[in-house]
Scaffold this motif. Structure first.
Motif, PDB file in Angstrom:
ATOM      1  N   CYS A  82       0.855  -1.190   0.000  1.00 55.06           N
ATOM      2  CA  CYS A  82       0.000   0.000   0.000  1.00 55.06           C
ATOM      3  C   CYS A  82       0.886   1.233   0.000  1.00 55.06           C
ATOM      4  N   SER A  83       1.365   1.587  -1.166  1.00 55.69           N
ATOM      5  CA  SER A  83       2.365   2.650  -1.283  1.00 55.69           C
ATOM      6  C   SER A  83       1.818   4.031  -0.950  1.00 55.69           C
ATOM      7  N   PHE A  84       0.515   4.163  -0.789  1.00 54.90           N
ATOM      8  CA  PHE A  84      -0.056   5.463  -0.438  1.00 54.90           C
ATOM      9  C   PHE A  84       0.189   5.814   1.029  1.00 54.90           C
ATOM     10  N   PHE A  85       0.559   4.828   1.866  1.00 56.03           N
ATOM     11  CA  PHE A  85       0.867   5.096   3.264  1.00 56.03           C
ATOM     12  C   PHE A  85       2.261   5.705   3.397  1.00 56.03           C
ATOM     13  N   THR A  86       2.394   6.648   4.315  1.00 53.02           N
ATOM     14  CA  THR A  86       3.697   7.123   4.751  1.00 53.02           C
ATOM     15  C   THR A  86       3.763   6.854   6.249  1.00 53.02           C
ATOM     16  N   PHE A  87       4.726   6.044   6.651  1.00 50.88           N
ATOM     17  CA  PHE A  87       4.907   5.698   8.051  1.00 50.88           C
ATOM     18  C   PHE A  87       6.192   6.331   8.556  1.00 50.88           C
ATOM     19  N   THR A  88       6.140   6.915   9.747  1.00 52.83           N
ATOM     20  CA  THR A  88       7.327   7.465  10.394  1.00 52.83           C
ATOM     21  C   THR A  88       7.374   6.922  11.816  1.00 52.83           C
ATOM     22  N   LEU A  89       8.439   6.204  12.105  1.00 55.51           N
ATOM     23  CA  LEU A  89       8.626   5.609  13.426  1.00 55.51           C
ATOM     24  C   LEU A  89       9.760   6.342  14.121  1.00 55.51           C
ATOM     25  N   ALA A  90       9.519   6.806  15.348  1.00 55.27           N
ATOM     26  CA  ALA A  90      10.534   7.579  16.070  1.00 55.27           C
ATOM     27  C   ALA A  90      10.440   7.294  17.567  1.00 55.27           C
ATOM     28  N   PRO A  91      11.562   7.453  18.286  1.00 56.38           N
ATOM     29  CA  PRO A  91      11.521   7.307  19.744  1.00 56.38           C
ATOM     30  C   PRO A  91      10.571   8.344  20.341  1.00 56.38           C
ATOM     31  N   ALA A  92       9.921   7.977  21.428  1.00 50.87           N
ATOM     32  CA  ALA A  92       8.989   8.891  22.099  1.00 50.87           C
ATOM     33  C   ALA A  92       9.549   9.294  23.449  1.00 50.87           C
ATOM     34  N   GLY A  93      10.661   9.966  23.434  1.00 56.78           N
ATOM     35  CA  GLY A  93      11.249  10.490  24.661  1.00 56.78           C
ATOM     36  C   GLY A  93      11.591   9.442  25.697  1.00 56.78           C
TER      37      GLY A  93
END
Length: 115
Positions: free
Chosen positions: A73-84
């Motif tokens: 599903c190339s329409f998704f943009t996912f961003t994973l980052a630490p949450a403090g």
């Protein structure tokens, strides 16, 4: 990702999704498991952006799942980052034409957290 219930019925899976139909319930089950076991919060930043707060142990699972989901599903943009230092944050963004998909994911996530 599809089942026959009202939140995730076939109508919300866009034609842009290339995951074979037979594999969609399995992928949905993976998301359901993530929501039920590792989702600690959800915020709707904008109509096209959703933010999930995940438990610290979720990073590897989430990274694997969003990597595979991005492939079909190339329409998704996912961003994973630490949450403090208190888990990870996963931002999910879609184009305006796929808000219904994001709505369905938000509903699934809310149901998973409530379970």
């Amino acid at each position: 990702m599809t089942t026959n219930d009202e939140v995730t019925g076939p109508s919300w899976v866009p034609e842009a999704c290339t995951l074979p139909t037979a594999q969609r319930p399995l992928r949905l089950a993976e998301f359901d498991d993530l929501f039920a076991t590792m989702l600690v919060g959800q915020q709707r930043a904008t109509p096209t952006r959703l933010r999930w707060q995940l438990a610290p142990a979720a990073e590897a699972t989430a990274r694997d799942l969003i990597g595979r989901e991005s492939m079909c599903c190339s329409f998704f943009t996912f961003t994973l980052a630490p949450a403090g230092g208190n888990g990870v944050e996963l931002e999910v963004q879609v184009p305006a034409g796929h808000i219904d998909v994001l709505d369905a994911l938000a509903a699934r996530a809310a149901a998973g957290m409530a379970a």
